[in-house]
Design a protein around this motif. Structure first.
Motif, PDB file in Angstrom:
ATOM      1  N   GLN A 162       0.823  -1.206   0.000  1.00 31.16           N
ATOM      2  CA  GLN A 162       0.000   0.000   0.000  1.00 31.16           C
ATOM      3  C   GLN A 162       0.859   1.258   0.000  1.00 31.16           C
ATOM      4  OE1 GLN A 162      -2.485  -0.767   3.408  1.00 31.16           O
ATOM      5  NE2 GLN A 162      -3.674  -2.323   2.326  1.00 31.16           N
ATOM      6  N   ARG A 163       1.991   1.216   0.708  1.00 33.22           N
ATOM      7  CA  ARG A 163       2.909   2.349   0.696  1.00 33.22           C
ATOM      8  C   ARG A 163       3.488   2.552  -0.693  1.00 33.22           C
ATOM      9  NH1 ARG A 163       3.986   7.319   1.721  1.00 33.22           N
ATOM     10  NH2 ARG A 163       6.171   7.784   2.183  1.00 33.22           N
ATOM     11  N   LEU A 164       3.824   1.472  -1.365  1.00 32.75           N
ATOM     12  CA  LEU A 164       4.339   1.574  -2.730  1.00 32.75           C
ATOM     13  C   LEU A 164       3.302   2.174  -3.670  1.00 32.75           C
ATOM     14  CD1 LEU A 164       6.096  -1.909  -2.875  1.00 32.75           C
ATOM     15  CD2 LEU A 164       7.252   0.312  -2.872  1.00 32.75           C
ATOM     16  N   GLN A 165       2.043   1.797  -3.497  1.00 30.39           N
ATOM     17  CA  GLN A 165       0.973   2.378  -4.308  1.00 30.39           C
ATOM     18  C   GLN A 165       0.859   3.882  -4.072  1.00 30.39           C
ATOM     19  OE1 GLN A 165      -2.186  -0.452  -2.978  1.00 30.39           O
ATOM     20  NE2 GLN A 165      -2.594  -0.685  -5.174  1.00 30.39           N
ATOM     21  N   GLU A 166       1.032   4.293  -2.820  1.00 33.13           N
ATOM     22  CA  GLU A 166       0.961   5.719  -2.494  1.00 33.13           C
ATOM     23  C   GLU A 166       2.116   6.494  -3.123  1.00 33.13           C
ATOM     24  OE1 GLU A 166       1.066   5.675   1.729  1.00 33.13           O
ATOM     25  OE2 GLU A 166      -0.985   4.914   1.964  1.00 33.13           O
TER      26      GLU A 166
END
Length: 288
Positions: free
Chosen positions: A265-269
């Motif tokens: 999810q951090r990578l998506q952000e």
């Protein structure tokens, strides 16, 4: 056949037996009758919630016509499925591990994948697949035209099982910008690869691709890769962390999956949003 809680090893066994049954052209009812069990029990087995005694498993493999090395591997899977040992991580050391990963992937209803510096296998074009496997021929394995062809066919079959599935899957990918500009095959191969991703996006509403720019700070998974497979109501998620050499690791503990999902999810952000990512891919292609 004993009914047991679902474990990673039992899921591997169940999916392997399902694939072998389908390849043999047998129905669940026929297979269940062959080993003297109810179809409901057999469904539990293929769903990873059952085990088979060694002699019963041997009998089932007779029905499927499984022999030689593949038979030995399935028998070993059966022994692992009957074991009660609980481990945090699972390392698949048996032959044919790539096929078992593909079985899990095909069974998943949700795939979240991040790769650093390489286009993920499910998104690779034919030319990219050939170039990647050709680079390993004579290095990771002895030069072999037959093995080269088998590896290419396997990768394409894996893609077909995912994108051609009757059950739509939610597919989310994050890849780094250098994966789109890397030196795989030739400039023509890279151009084909970028356009292949765009075509996949146009024809698959359930597919999302995000690009993480090379100048982005704060990447918590720099240099690594991960895949988190979700199975809806069929079982708990499974995480997969690939390596360049040696066996890969699977994780299915709730805390580990939570960590992997938080990183993803951090990578998506951090990555460009899907529309911005498409524009970047097109811009790289135009400037090439």
């Amino acid at each position: 056949m004993g009914k047991a809680r679902q474990t990673f090893e039992r899921r591997q066994l169940g999916l392997t037996l399902r694939r072998l049954r389908e390849e043999a052209g047998k129905s669940q009812q026929a297979a269940a009758a062959w080993i003297g069990k109810a179809r409901s029990q057999f469904v539990e087995l293929e769903d990873g919630r059952g085990t088979l005694a060694a002699d019963v498993l041997e009998n089932l493999l007779d029905l499927y016509g499984v022999t030689d090395d593949e038979r030995a591997t399935v028998i070993e899977l059966g022994a692992l499925a009957r074991a009660r040992a609980k481990r945090r991580a699972h390392t698949d050391l048996l032959p044919g591990s790539f096929q078992r990963f593909a079985d899990l992937e095909a069974n998943a209803t949700e795939i979240n994948c991040y790769e650093f510096g390489i286009v993920p296998g499910l998104l690779q074009s034919l030319g990219y697949v050939r170039a990647m496997i050709d680079d390993g021929d004579g290095v990771w394995w002895q030069p072999s035209h037959a093995e080269l062809s088998e590896r290419i066919a396997f990768r394409l079959d894996r893609q077909e099982r995912t994108f051609g599935s009757a059950e739509a899957k939610t597919l989310r990918f994050v890849l780094t910008e250098d994966a789109l500009t890397g030196a795989v095959g030739s400039p023509d191969v890279m151009r084909e690869q970028r356009r292949h991703i765009l075509k996949l996006l146009e024809s698959n509403d359930n597919l999302t691709v995000q690009v993480l720019r090379s100048d982005t700070y704060g990447n918590p998974a720099r240099g690594g890769g991960m895949t988190i497979l979700g199975f809806g109501g069929r079982g708990s998620p499974i995480g997969f962390t690939p390596t360049v050499f040696g066996p890969s690791t699977y994780l299915d503990q709730e805390a580990d999956i939570a960590d992997l999902l938080r990183v993803f999810q951090r990578l998506q952000e951090l990555a460009l949003d899907p529309d911005e990512s498409v524009r970047l891919i097109r811009r790289i292609d135009e400037e090439d």
